[in-house]
Scaffold this active site. Structure first.
Site, short mmCIF file in Angstrom:
data_model
loop_
_atom_site.label_atom_id
_atom_site.label_comp_id
_atom_site.label_asym_id
_atom_site.label_seq_id
_atom_site.Cartn_x
_atom_site.Cartn_y
_atom_site.Cartn_z
N ASN A 11 31.82 104.43 30.44
CA ASN A 11 31.63 105.10 31.73
C ASN A 11 32.46 104.36 32.77
OD1 ASN A 11 30.77 106.21 34.12
ND2 ASN A 11 28.65 105.48 33.98
N LYS A 13 33.00 105.10 35.79
CA LYS A 13 32.51 105.24 37.17
C LYS A 13 33.69 105.59 38.09
CE LYS A 13 28.67 102.34 35.90
NZ LYS A 13 27.66 101.36 36.26
N HIS A 101 22.64 109.75 35.46
CA HIS A 101 22.88 108.31 35.56
C HIS A 101 22.09 107.76 36.75
CE1 HIS A 101 24.90 104.48 36.18
NE2 HIS A 101 25.30 104.57 34.92
N GLU A 103 22.87 105.83 39.01
CA GLU A 103 23.61 105.84 40.29
C GLU A 103 23.58 107.24 40.91
OE1 GLU A 103 27.15 104.04 38.71
OE2 GLU A 103 25.99 102.19 38.41
N GLU A 173 19.14 102.81 30.19
CA GLU A 173 19.87 101.84 31.01
C GLU A 173 18.92 101.25 32.06
OE1 GLU A 173 24.38 102.66 31.07
OE2 GLU A 173 23.48 103.89 32.62
N GLY A 179 25.65 96.32 35.81
CA GLY A 179 26.63 95.65 36.66
C GLY A 179 26.19 94.28 37.16
N SER A 219 25.35 95.94 31.25
CA SER A 219 26.05 94.69 30.95
C SER A 219 26.30 94.48 29.46
CB SER A 219 25.29 93.50 31.55
OG SER A 219 25.22 93.63 32.97
P1 13P Z 1 27.74 97.90 33.24
O1 13P Z 1 28.14 97.87 31.77
O2 13P Z 1 28.87 97.60 34.15
O3 13P Z 1 26.52 97.07 33.49
O4 13P Z 1 27.33 99.43 33.56
C1 13P Z 1 26.40 100.07 32.77
C2 13P Z 1 26.37 101.51 33.13
O5 13P Z 1 25.84 101.89 34.17
C3 13P Z 1 27.00 102.46 32.21
O6 13P Z 1 26.67 103.77 32.54
#
Ligand code: 13P
Length: 262
Positions: A11, A13, A101, A103, A173, A179, A219
């Site tokens: 992903n 983003k 997601h 976010e 997640e 992140g 992560s």
């Molecule tokens: P990270 O791997 O940067 O922690 O992000 C995870 C994520 O939100 C994947 O959709």
């Protein structure tokens, strides 16, 4: 895990313009071989503006990676400024769409009802949803992680046919691990993915629960991927930061080749 083919998804983003995206996918084309994808399905989820360019590169260079999107609207057309319809993605050979997601839920206010409509719209357009769920740190500390995830999975899958659920991907997640560099321990991730599978069984039956693929995200790095992927209910990874660099993403894809030192 053996009966379900693992799926590792990147992903991206809001990273990489279409020139950068082409470069990254071309690099992935050198790192990820046809032999690798015998064992693991691989998808990348770039921003919308990159999709057409990447579709062309994947096709021309025969790169064994599936194309994914990060989001879509649930309506097919209409006065929805800024939104993209599922059929528009399907037309670009998008196979997977991330839905719900954290976010999108937290920053853009997507509700469980929106997420459910999107799951159905993605399936109707012939693509596969990657339905995301996960708890906040506060919810985890209050002992509500399981209840939160159960509720999200039930709401996301409401009214979806059993066969369609079976073909889906669900990504667990934990929000506190996204992140932050804090990964859930393999045991915690396994326990929560088992909760996801049990919930799928409750809503769509044991067969669908056995077939649905469950990713862990938060992560994920080359160093922790092998242990996470060895858990019985973890069938893949949804990778953010580490998917932006071809070498680290390819090492995660090839988790099965890692030795204990990595
Ligand atoms: P990270 O791997 O940067 O922690 O992000 C995870 C994520 O939100 C994947 O959709």
């Amino acid at each position: 895990m053996a009966k379900r083919k693992p799926i590792i998804s990147g992903n991206w983003k809001m990273h990489n313009n279409h020139f950068e995206a082409i470069q990254l996918v071309q690099k992935l084309g050198y790192e990820i071989t046809v032999d690798d994808v015998e064992h693991v399905e691989v998808t990348v989820h770039p921003p919308f503006t990159d999709l057409r360019s990447i579709q062309t590169v994947i096709d021309a260079d025969r790169i064994p990676i599936g194309l994914g999107a990060q989001h879509c609207h649930f309506e097919e057309k209409g006065a929805f400024t800024g939104e993209v319809a599922p059929s528009m993605l399907a037309k670009l050979d998008v196979e997977y769409v991330i839905v719900g997601h954290s976010e999108r839920r937290e920053v853009f206010g997507e509700t469980d009802d929106d997420v459910n409509k999107k799951v159905k719209a993605v399936i109707k357009a012939g693509m596969t949803p990657i339905l995301c769920c996960g708890e906040t740190l506060d919810e985890r500390e209050a002992g509500q992680a399981e209840a939160k995830v159960e509720a999200q999975v039930k709401a996301g899958l409401a009214g979806v046919k059993k066969d369609d659920v079976a073909a889906m991907v669900v990504a667990y997640e934990p929000i506190w691990a996204i992140g932050t560099g804090k990964t859930a321990t393999a045991d915690d991730a396994q326990a929560m993915c088992a909760v996801v599978r049990a919930t799928v069984s409750e809503v769509a039956g044991a067969e669908a629960a056995d077939a649905v693929r469950i990713q862990y995200g938060g992560s994920v790095k080359p160093g922790n991927a092998p242990e996470l992927m060895s858990q019985p209910d973890i069938d893949g990874a949804l990778v953010g930061g580490a998917s932006l660099e071809a070498e680290s993403f390819a090492r995660i894809v090839n988790f099965r080749l890692a030795d204990a030192a990595s």
